[in-house]
Design a protein around this motif. Sequence first.
Motif, PDB file in Angstrom:
ATOM      1  N   GLY A  54       0.805  -1.213   0.000  1.00 33.79           N
ATOM      2  CA  GLY A  54       0.000   0.000   0.000  1.00 33.79           C
ATOM      3  C   GLY A  54       0.840   1.267   0.000  1.00 33.79           C
ATOM      4  O   GLY A  54       1.911   1.310   0.610  1.00 33.79           O
ATOM      5  N   PHE A  55       0.354   2.287  -0.703  1.00 31.32           N
ATOM      6  CA  PHE A  55       0.992   3.604  -0.731  1.00 31.32           C
ATOM      7  C   PHE A  55      -0.041   4.671  -0.367  1.00 31.32           C
ATOM      8  O   PHE A  55      -1.201   4.596  -0.801  1.00 31.32           O
ATOM      9  N   SER A  56       0.396   5.661   0.366  1.00 29.80           N
ATOM     10  CA  SER A  56      -0.429   6.830   0.670  1.00 29.80           C
ATOM     11  C   SER A  56       0.040   7.966  -0.223  1.00 29.80           C
ATOM     12  O   SER A  56       1.209   8.388  -0.152  1.00 29.80           O
ATOM     13  N   ILE A  88      -1.432  -4.138  -5.334  1.00 26.35           N
ATOM     14  CA  ILE A  88      -1.174  -2.834  -4.715  1.00 26.35           C
ATOM     15  C   ILE A  88      -2.481  -2.093  -4.469  1.00 26.35           C
ATOM     16  O   ILE A  88      -3.373  -2.065  -5.318  1.00 26.35           O
ATOM     17  N   VAL A  89      -2.573  -1.467  -3.291  1.00 24.31           N
ATOM     18  CA  VAL A  89      -3.694  -0.593  -2.940  1.00 24.31           C
ATOM     19  C   VAL A  89      -3.152   0.803  -2.680  1.00 24.31           C
ATOM     20  O   VAL A  89      -2.094   0.975  -2.054  1.00 24.31           O
ATOM     21  N   ASN A 133      -0.425  -2.927 -11.991  1.00 24.07           N
ATOM     22  CA  ASN A 133      -0.297  -3.525 -10.665  1.00 24.07           C
ATOM     23  C   ASN A 133      -1.217  -2.868  -9.629  1.00 24.07           C
ATOM     24  O   ASN A 133      -1.283  -3.333  -8.484  1.00 24.07           O
ATOM     25  N   ILE A 134      -1.903  -1.800 -10.011  1.00 24.25           N
ATOM     26  CA  ILE A 134      -2.861  -1.179  -9.096  1.00 24.25           C
ATOM     27  C   ILE A 134      -4.163  -1.956  -9.164  1.00 24.25           C
ATOM     28  O   ILE A 134      -4.869  -1.963 -10.173  1.00 24.25           O
ATOM     29  N   LYS A 135      -4.500  -2.598  -8.043  1.00 26.53           N
ATOM     30  CA  LYS A 135      -5.716  -3.411  -7.994  1.00 26.53           C
ATOM     31  C   LYS A 135      -6.851  -2.681  -7.274  1.00 26.53           C
ATOM     32  O   LYS A 135      -8.026  -2.889  -7.590  1.00 26.53           O
ATOM     33  N   TYR A 136      -6.474  -1.803  -6.301  1.00 21.77           N
ATOM     34  CA  TYR A 136      -7.497  -1.160  -5.487  1.00 21.77           C
ATOM     35  C   TYR A 136      -7.074   0.279  -5.154  1.00 21.77           C
ATOM     36  O   TYR A 136      -5.890   0.575  -5.002  1.00 21.77           O
ATOM     37  N   ILE A 137      -8.064   1.145  -5.028  1.00 20.72           N
ATOM     38  CA  ILE A 137      -7.849   2.511  -4.537  1.00 20.72           C
ATOM     39  C   ILE A 137      -8.938   2.809  -3.516  1.00 20.72           C
ATOM     40  O   ILE A 137     -10.134   2.633  -3.799  1.00 20.72           O
ATOM     41  N   ILE A 138      -8.526   3.232  -2.326  1.00 28.83           N
ATOM     42  CA  ILE A 138      -9.478   3.613  -1.285  1.00 28.83           C
ATOM     43  C   ILE A 138      -9.693   5.117  -1.347  1.00 28.83           C
ATOM     44  O   ILE A 138      -8.731   5.898  -1.296  1.00 28.83           O
ATOM     45  N   LEU A 193     -14.323   2.017  -2.069  1.00 27.40           N
ATOM     46  CA  LEU A 193     -13.328   1.265  -2.830  1.00 27.40           C
ATOM     47  C   LEU A 193     -13.540   1.362  -4.335  1.00 27.40           C
ATOM     48  O   LEU A 193     -14.612   1.064  -4.863  1.00 27.40           O
ATOM     49  N   TYR A 194     -12.457   1.803  -5.029  1.00 32.12           N
ATOM     50  CA  TYR A 194     -12.334   1.595  -6.470  1.00 32.12           C
ATOM     51  C   TYR A 194     -11.602   0.270  -6.661  1.00 32.12           C
ATOM     52  O   TYR A 194     -10.578   0.027  -6.010  1.00 32.12           O
ATOM     53  N   TYR A 195     -12.100  -0.579  -7.541  1.00 33.44           N
ATOM     54  CA  TYR A 195     -11.424  -1.855  -7.747  1.00 33.44           C
ATOM     55  C   TYR A 195     -11.420  -2.202  -9.231  1.00 33.44           C
ATOM     56  O   TYR A 195     -12.306  -1.830  -9.994  1.00 33.44           O
ATOM     57  N   ARG A 196     -10.371  -2.899  -9.615  1.00 32.41           N
ATOM     58  CA  ARG A 196     -10.178  -3.269 -11.009  1.00 32.41           C
ATOM     59  C   ARG A 196     -10.982  -4.523 -11.345  1.00 32.41           C
ATOM     60  O   ARG A 196     -11.036  -5.472 -10.564  1.00 32.41           O
ATOM     61  N   ASN A 197     -11.591  -4.478 -12.517  1.00 29.63           N
ATOM     62  CA  ASN A 197     -12.275  -5.654 -13.059  1.00 29.63           C
ATOM     63  C   ASN A 197     -11.867  -5.764 -14.525  1.00 29.63           C
ATOM     64  O   ASN A 197     -12.382  -5.041 -15.375  1.00 29.63           O
ATOM     65  N   ASP A 198     -10.906  -6.654 -14.791  1.00 29.38           N
ATOM     66  CA  ASP A 198     -10.282  -6.745 -16.115  1.00 29.38           C
ATOM     67  C   ASP A 198      -9.642  -5.393 -16.447  1.00 29.38           C
ATOM     68  O   ASP A 198      -8.808  -4.921 -15.710  1.00 29.38           O
ATOM     69  N   ASP A 199     -10.059  -4.755 -17.553  1.00 34.14           N
ATOM     70  CA  ASP A 199      -9.469  -3.474 -17.920  1.00 34.14           C
ATOM     71  C   ASP A 199     -10.318  -2.300 -17.455  1.00 34.14           C
ATOM     72  O   ASP A 199     -10.036  -1.140 -17.789  1.00 34.14           O
TER      73      ASP A 199
END
Length: 533
Positions: free
Chosen positions: A57-59, A81-82, A100-105, A132-138
């Motif tokens: 995770g990164f802030s 990565i979140v 590699n970004i799978k999630y964003i809070i 939560l923003y989350y990736r689904n395919d592209d």
Amino acid sequence: MKTLLIGINSKYIHPAMGIYQIFANSKYPISFYEFTIKDQTGHIIDTINNEEFDLLGFSVYIWNTEKIEEILAILPCEYRIVLGGPEVSYRPNDFFKYKNIKYIIKGEGEEAFNQLIEHLDNKRKIDSVANLYYRNDDNFHFSFYKKPNINLIKHNLSLINDFKNRYAYLESSRGCCFRCSYCLASLERTIRYFPLDKVKSQIKYLLMQKVKTIKFLDRSFNINQERMREILHFIIENDNNYSVYQFEIVGDFLEDETIALIKTIRRGLVRFEIGIQSTNPLVMKTINRTQNFDLIKKNINQIKNNIIIHVDLIAGLPNENYSSFIQSFNEVYQLDVDEIQLGFLKELKGTLISTAKHEHGYCFNMQPPYQVIKNNYLNEKELTEFSEVEAIVNKYHNTGNFKRALHFLFKEKKMNPYFTFLKISRFLKGGKINSFQHWQVTQILYFSLKEEGGEKLLYLIKQDYLLKDKIKPKIWWKSNIDKKEKADIFHRFILHYPELNLNILYRYSQLERYQNQYFLAVYHPLGQYYLNI
């Protein structure tokens, strides 16, 4: 599930509070590292690659987004990565380009992070994870927005670790009741308060750790005046004569009872930051901010003897042209406060300014901090000039090193503050004021303004210069006092000030004269003396 969090600070003195909050409120194993934006990208990546983790995770903030994007571009795609923080909350599409970004809070993450871990542990569906923003395919999707229960949020101030060399940040509340069109805080519609007993307990803890600077993160500390007074009472009662508190307040909202309390505060204990931004009513209306500048002036005048006051202006606001900004600057300068920050509008995605930027012809820098380049009211040359004046104001006013000289220029001579600082800037002919040593900075002040200030200005500049340090500085001017006159005046000083003697005066002093007044700076022991003949 094991998580590794990375905090990248603007400077070492600023702790990674976003990372601390996730750590303090996590129900699952977490480790974290802190870096600064000056650390080598390769070093940060090596540290990450040497750790074992399931989630990284990164802030992300405006000051570290470039560094983090450098890292994201190098880290392998198989990493999960979140991201969190204000820079990703309102422009997720700019970061989902990294595979590699799978999630964003989005927004506050204390509860959402735990829910995300529950999902990754197959205990919760992904669309039930808040914020939560989350990736689904592209593609990416957003779940729903929900603020965490503020009464359940924990803080762990011990994570600051180095209390001697770092700031401490405290939260008394979250949210903002104002709707300023340039500010992300305007997107929070309500103010939520942490329990007062918890705030007091945190203050006591920091006082025990001998923290030098305690900064409250509240967007408008004085909106609840009763609560403000209770915290100020607590601070006064527990003053350790070392720690300094910093609050952001609204300048035209101080009740008489609050002002009376403020007048009992020891100067140096509390610092107020007051965002004025502009004194032009049309500009303030355009940015959705109601402000009574006359009341701000009245309030500041009543409290400035007790409070260190820092005020903000913003160059580049809609409907503020060149002459309007100069008028705003001059009116604010006449408040005679400790510091003036001449800032520049930045495009923060999600704000009304960003949404309506084409209406005002805005051109912003595409790189952080996304500073304004021009708009319908100011061209690039004018904004560059403001930036040059900003550097001069910082060096001569905000340092507090030239109080006598500036008082003479602006109170006695009644010179125009903006154009006076501009004249100093132009005297440099493109040189950077921060590249000069202090004795040269002092010279520049005199030689750029000697036509207006004359010998009295030089006399006052000498005093400012001689009294800045505890040891005698380099003397860059030619003395107008000969040996005979000096001997005579030294004896006169000894008659008026018995604590002085010839040994002290000849070895540890500097004597200056203007007309019939003599000024004496003494360095062993430290002292300043005046004598009129």
